[in-house]
Write a protein that holds these residues in place. Sequence first.
Motif, PDB file in Angstrom:
ATOM      1  N   ASP A  46      25.655  16.823 -16.451  1.00 23.36           N
ATOM      2  CA  ASP A  46      26.080  15.813 -15.478  1.00 23.36           C
ATOM      3  C   ASP A  46      26.676  16.473 -14.237  1.00 23.36           C
ATOM      4  OD1 ASP A  46      26.546  13.065 -14.641  1.00 23.36           O
ATOM      5  OD2 ASP A  46      28.669  13.487 -14.983  1.00 23.36           O
ATOM      6  N   GLU A  61      17.298   6.920  -3.669  1.00 23.18           N
ATOM      7  CA  GLU A  61      18.096   7.064  -4.887  1.00 23.18           C
ATOM      8  C   GLU A  61      17.494   6.324  -6.063  1.00 23.18           C
ATOM      9  OE1 GLU A  61      22.031   7.247  -5.726  1.00 23.18           O
ATOM     10  OE2 GLU A  61      22.616   8.191  -3.892  1.00 23.18           O
ATOM     11  N   TYR A  67      17.485  10.082 -11.850  1.00 29.06           N
ATOM     12  CA  TYR A  67      18.156   9.616 -13.050  1.00 29.06           C
ATOM     13  C   TYR A  67      17.807  10.433 -14.297  1.00 29.06           C
ATOM     14  CZ  TYR A  67      19.585   5.698 -10.263  1.00 29.06           C
ATOM     15  OH  TYR A  67      20.150   4.937  -9.303  1.00 29.06           O
ATOM     16  N   ARG A  70      20.859  12.084 -15.832  1.00 31.17           N
ATOM     17  CA  ARG A  70      21.716  11.088 -16.489  1.00 31.17           C
ATOM     18  C   ARG A  70      21.123  10.640 -17.812  1.00 31.17           C
ATOM     19  NH1 ARG A  70      23.065   7.631 -11.076  1.00 31.17           N
ATOM     20  NH2 ARG A  70      24.049   9.362  -9.979  1.00 31.17           N
ATOM     21  N   LEU A  71      19.801  10.538 -17.879  1.00 33.38           N
ATOM     22  CA  LEU A  71      19.143  10.182 -19.132  1.00 33.38           C
ATOM     23  C   LEU A  71      19.398  11.242 -20.191  1.00 33.38           C
ATOM     24  CD1 LEU A  71      17.187   8.310 -20.691  1.00 33.38           C
ATOM     25  CD2 LEU A  71      15.336   9.742 -19.807  1.00 33.38           C
TER      26      LEU A  71
END
Length: 92
Positions: A46, A61, A67, A70-71
């Motif tokens: 992260d 974004e 993402y 984040r996944l």
Amino acid sequence: MTQHIASVLMGAVAMASAVAALFFVKFWRHTGDSFFLLFAAAFAIDAIGRLWLGIVQVSNEADPLVYLSRLVTFGLIVIAIIQKNRPNQDRK
């Protein structure tokens, strides 16, 4: 001006994630529990992802690539929680 503020805030969040990762590494070294190691890896990923977002100018974004980190982060957290709550096979 707002882009600079967003970059500073993204850097602050990246620093907080890196500090959390270091705390979980410390706990893992004391206990040897893989739960803490997985959480440390999640927060380190992260921190790297947020740092990258703060440095690179992302045009959209909503791009799925943004993402991906984040996944992976939340996936590691879910794996750690499931692994920790799984019944121990040694106990009967």
